[in-house]
Design a protein around this motif. Structure first.
Motif, PDB file in Angstrom:
ATOM      1  N   MET A  69       0.833  -1.208   0.000  1.00 25.80           N
ATOM      2  CA  MET A  69       0.000   0.000   0.000  1.00 25.80           C
ATOM      3  C   MET A  69       0.866   1.255   0.000  1.00 25.80           C
ATOM      4  N   GLU A  70       1.881   1.246   0.862  1.00 28.62           N
ATOM      5  CA  GLU A  70       2.758   2.405   0.940  1.00 28.62           C
ATOM      6  C   GLU A  70       3.454   2.647  -0.401  1.00 28.62           C
ATOM      7  N   GLY A  71       3.827   1.551  -1.062  1.00 28.75           N
ATOM      8  CA  GLY A  71       4.480   1.687  -2.369  1.00 28.75           C
ATOM      9  C   GLY A  71       3.562   2.342  -3.385  1.00 28.75           C
ATOM     10  N   THR A  72       2.269   1.976  -3.316  1.00 21.97           N
ATOM     11  CA  THR A  72       1.294   2.560  -4.232  1.00 21.97           C
ATOM     12  C   THR A  72       1.144   4.052  -3.988  1.00 21.97           C
ATOM     13  N   GLN A  73       1.127   4.436  -2.681  1.00 25.67           N
ATOM     14  CA  GLN A  73       0.993   5.843  -2.319  1.00 25.67           C
ATOM     15  C   GLN A  73       2.202   6.646  -2.816  1.00 25.67           C
ATOM     16  N   VAL A  74       3.391   6.052  -2.681  1.00 25.09           N
ATOM     17  CA  VAL A  74       4.615   6.736  -3.148  1.00 25.09           C
ATOM     18  C   VAL A  74       4.554   6.960  -4.665  1.00 25.09           C
ATOM     19  N   LEU A  75       4.121   5.954  -5.389  1.00 25.71           N
ATOM     20  CA  LEU A  75       4.011   6.074  -6.845  1.00 25.71           C
ATOM     21  C   LEU A  75       2.986   7.124  -7.234  1.00 25.71           C
ATOM     22  N   LEU A  76       1.854   7.163  -6.486  1.00 28.51           N
ATOM     23  CA  LEU A  76       0.797   8.115  -6.786  1.00 28.51           C
ATOM     24  C   LEU A  76       1.268   9.551  -6.542  1.00 28.51           C
ATOM     25  N   VAL A  77       1.914   9.758  -5.384  1.00 25.63           N
ATOM     26  CA  VAL A  77       2.437  11.094  -5.064  1.00 25.63           C
ATOM     27  C   VAL A  77       3.488  11.515  -6.090  1.00 25.63           C
ATOM     28  N   SER A  78       4.357  10.572  -6.465  1.00 25.84           N
ATOM     29  CA  SER A  78       5.395  10.881  -7.461  1.00 25.84           C
ATOM     30  C   SER A  78       4.773  11.266  -8.796  1.00 25.84           C
ATOM     31  N   ALA A  79       3.735  10.549  -9.200  1.00 25.54           N
ATOM     32  CA  ALA A  79       3.068  10.832 -10.457  1.00 25.54           C
ATOM     33  C   ALA A  79       2.429  12.209 -10.427  1.00 25.54           C
ATOM     34  N   ILE A  80       1.825  12.585  -9.276  1.00 25.72           N
ATOM     35  CA  ILE A  80       1.205  13.905  -9.149  1.00 25.72           C
ATOM     36  C   ILE A  80       2.252  14.999  -9.247  1.00 25.72           C
ATOM     37  N   ILE A  81       3.384  14.792  -8.566  1.00 26.13           N
ATOM     38  CA  ILE A  81       4.460  15.795  -8.592  1.00 26.13           C
ATOM     39  C   ILE A  81       5.012  15.955 -10.007  1.00 26.13           C
ATOM     40  N   VAL A  82       5.262  14.819 -10.695  1.00 29.40           N
ATOM     41  CA  VAL A  82       5.785  14.870 -12.058  1.00 29.40           C
ATOM     42  C   VAL A  82       4.806  15.566 -12.988  1.00 29.40           C
ATOM     43  N   THR A  83       3.513  15.274 -12.828  1.00 29.94           N
ATOM     44  CA  THR A  83       2.494  15.908 -13.660  1.00 29.94           C
ATOM     45  C   THR A  83       2.452  17.408 -13.429  1.00 29.94           C
ATOM     46  N   ALA A  84       2.563  17.803 -12.153  1.00 31.70           N
ATOM     47  CA  ALA A  84       2.534  19.231 -11.832  1.00 31.70           C
ATOM     48  C   ALA A  84       3.700  19.965 -12.456  1.00 31.70           C
ATOM     49  N   PHE A  85       4.881  19.366 -12.330  1.00 33.51           N
ATOM     50  CA  PHE A  85       6.067  20.014 -12.896  1.00 33.51           C
ATOM     51  C   PHE A  85       6.069  19.991 -14.430  1.00 33.51           C
ATOM     52  N   SER A  86       5.342  19.042 -15.015  1.00 30.94           N
ATOM     53  CA  SER A  86       5.310  18.926 -16.473  1.00 30.94           C
ATOM     54  C   SER A  86       4.234  19.796 -17.099  1.00 30.94           C
ATOM     55  N   ALA A  87       3.386  20.390 -16.285  1.00 32.82           N
ATOM     56  CA  ALA A  87       2.278  21.177 -16.821  1.00 32.82           C
ATOM     57  C   ALA A  87       2.775  22.338 -17.674  1.00 32.82           C
ATOM     58  N   GLY A  88       3.941  22.845 -17.325  1.00 33.97           N
ATOM     59  CA  GLY A  88       4.496  23.970 -18.084  1.00 33.97           C
ATOM     60  C   GLY A  88       4.827  23.636 -19.520  1.00 33.97           C
ATOM     61  N   LEU A  89       5.002  22.334 -19.809  1.00 29.55           N
ATOM     62  CA  LEU A  89       5.318  21.934 -21.181  1.00 29.55           C
ATOM     63  C   LEU A  89       4.186  22.267 -22.153  1.00 29.55           C
ATOM     64  N   MET A  90       2.975  22.423 -21.613  1.00 31.37           N
ATOM     65  CA  MET A  90       1.834  22.740 -22.473  1.00 31.37           C
ATOM     66  C   MET A  90       2.004  24.097 -23.153  1.00 31.37           C
ATOM     67  N   SER A  91       2.717  24.989 -22.480  1.00 35.57           N
ATOM     68  CA  SER A  91       2.905  26.329 -23.047  1.00 35.57           C
ATOM     69  C   SER A  91       4.327  26.542 -23.551  1.00 35.57           C
ATOM     70  N   LEU A  92       5.085  25.442 -23.688  1.00 40.40           N
ATOM     71  CA  LEU A  92       6.471  25.557 -24.155  1.00 40.40           C
ATOM     72  C   LEU A  92       6.508  25.953 -25.621  1.00 40.40           C
ATOM     73  N   GLU A  93       7.314  26.940 -25.954  1.00 38.56           N
ATOM     74  CA  GLU A  93       7.476  27.395 -27.339  1.00 38.56           C
ATOM     75  C   GLU A  93       8.949  27.328 -27.707  1.00 38.56           C
ATOM     76  N   LEU A  94       9.284  26.483 -28.677  1.00 37.67           N
ATOM     77  CA  LEU A  94      10.666  26.312 -29.096  1.00 37.67           C
ATOM     78  C   LEU A  94      11.055  27.405 -30.085  1.00 37.67           C
ATOM     79  N   THR A  95      12.244  27.939 -29.928  1.00 39.16           N
ATOM     80  CA  THR A  95      12.770  28.947 -30.834  1.00 39.16           C
ATOM     81  C   THR A  95      13.812  28.305 -31.733  1.00 39.16           C
ATOM     82  N   THR A  96      13.552  28.282 -33.042  1.00 36.28           N
ATOM     83  CA  THR A  96      14.481  27.667 -33.997  1.00 36.28           C
ATOM     84  C   THR A  96      15.076  28.674 -34.967  1.00 36.28           C
TER      85      THR A  96
END
Length: 274
Positions: free
Chosen positions: A1-28
């Motif tokens: 159970m604890e392992g599942t909670q760790v994975l869930l929290v990690s997934a939430i944190i990764v998703t939160a930090f990745s949200a900025g990619l939605m507005s990422l604009e590459l300059t070429t």
């Protein structure tokens, strides 16, 4: 159970930090990468582009033929001259054939709603409004022969100071590499050194890998196609990109051809953007 909670929290944190990619604009665009919008260099470039148009687009090949043996040519007019293995008649002709394949590129353009070609986007300094193919600025060694196979094959007997010898493409080339502004060489061939688009081709635009002015001992041919540049909102900007895409197809196919005698590097202006 604890392992599942760790994975869930990690997934939430990764998703939160990745949200900025939605507005990422590459300059070429290299202009955006290399200069700030308020810099003096950018301001001067913007002024130039506004009043004179953007600087032309460069598409270039640098071709070599390593391992080929050179020769010494005893010219009637110029004496003993070193010719590298690259600067040989068969390779000059092969270079001309590759150049013509690229010059003859045609493709369907949705932007123009018709078949497009080099003439639609080429830099044509002497006839910019309605250029034909021969008006397009293409810098190469075959331009010393006006891209004519007949001129490359031309030869004639000539007498100088009581000595008669045959003069050929090598005599013309030696003269033109040292006098690119000439409309007529000093041999009995009497051919022009000017490119078919009406401008001179200076030796540093046609060959590379030489020392001093020993141009015929060069180790590289340079082939350059200059295109007009356009504002990003101009439909011809897309046409130029499409021409460069077709150019890359030909170059890459030629590079894979086992019968090709050249080893080369190449670039297209569009490589900076896509």
């Amino acid at each position: 159970m604890e392992g599942t909670q760790v994975l869930l929290v990690s997934a939430i944190i990764v998703t939160a930090f990745s949200a900025g990619l939605m507005s990422l604009e590459l300059t070429t665009d290299p202009v955006e990468l290399w200069s700030a919008s308020n810099s003096r260099a950018r301001q001067e470039k913007d002024f130039h582009d506004k009043h004179f148009g953007p600087f032309f687009r460069t598409n270039q090949l640098i071709l070599t033929a390593p391992g080929r043996k050179g020769h010494i040519y005893d010219s009637l007019l110029f004496g003993s001259q070193n010719f590298s293995g690259l600067v040989s008649k068969d390779l000059v002709i092969e270079l001309l054939q590759l150049q013509k394949r690229i010059q003859n590129i045609k493709f369907w353009s949705k932007d123009l709603n018709r078949t497009a070609s080099l003439e639609d986007v080429c830099f044509a300094p002497l006839n910019p409004n309605n250029p034909a193919q021969f008006d397009c600025a293409v810098n190469s060694l075959p331009q010393y022969f006006q891209n004519s196979l007949d001129n490359i094959n031309a030869k004639v007997n000539m007498t100088e100071l009581g000595v008669t010898k045959e003069v050929d493409w090598r005599d013309h080339l030696i003269y033109c590499l040292n006098s690119p502004l000439s409309f007529k060489d000093i041999t009995d061939l009497g051919m022009s050194c000017m490119a078919d688009y009406g401008a001179p081709v200076f030796p540093f635009l046609a060959v590379g890998g030489y020392k001093g002015d020993d141009y015929t001992n060069a180790e590289a041919f340079i082939l350059t196609f200059s295109l007009n540049n356009y504002p990003r909102t101009n439909i011809k900007f897309n046409v130029a990109l499409q021409w460069e895409k077709e150019y890359l197809k030909i170059v890459q196919a030629y590079q894979r051809d086992p019968t090709a005698n050249f080893t080369f590097a190449y670039m297209a202006e569009k490589s900076w953007y896509r």
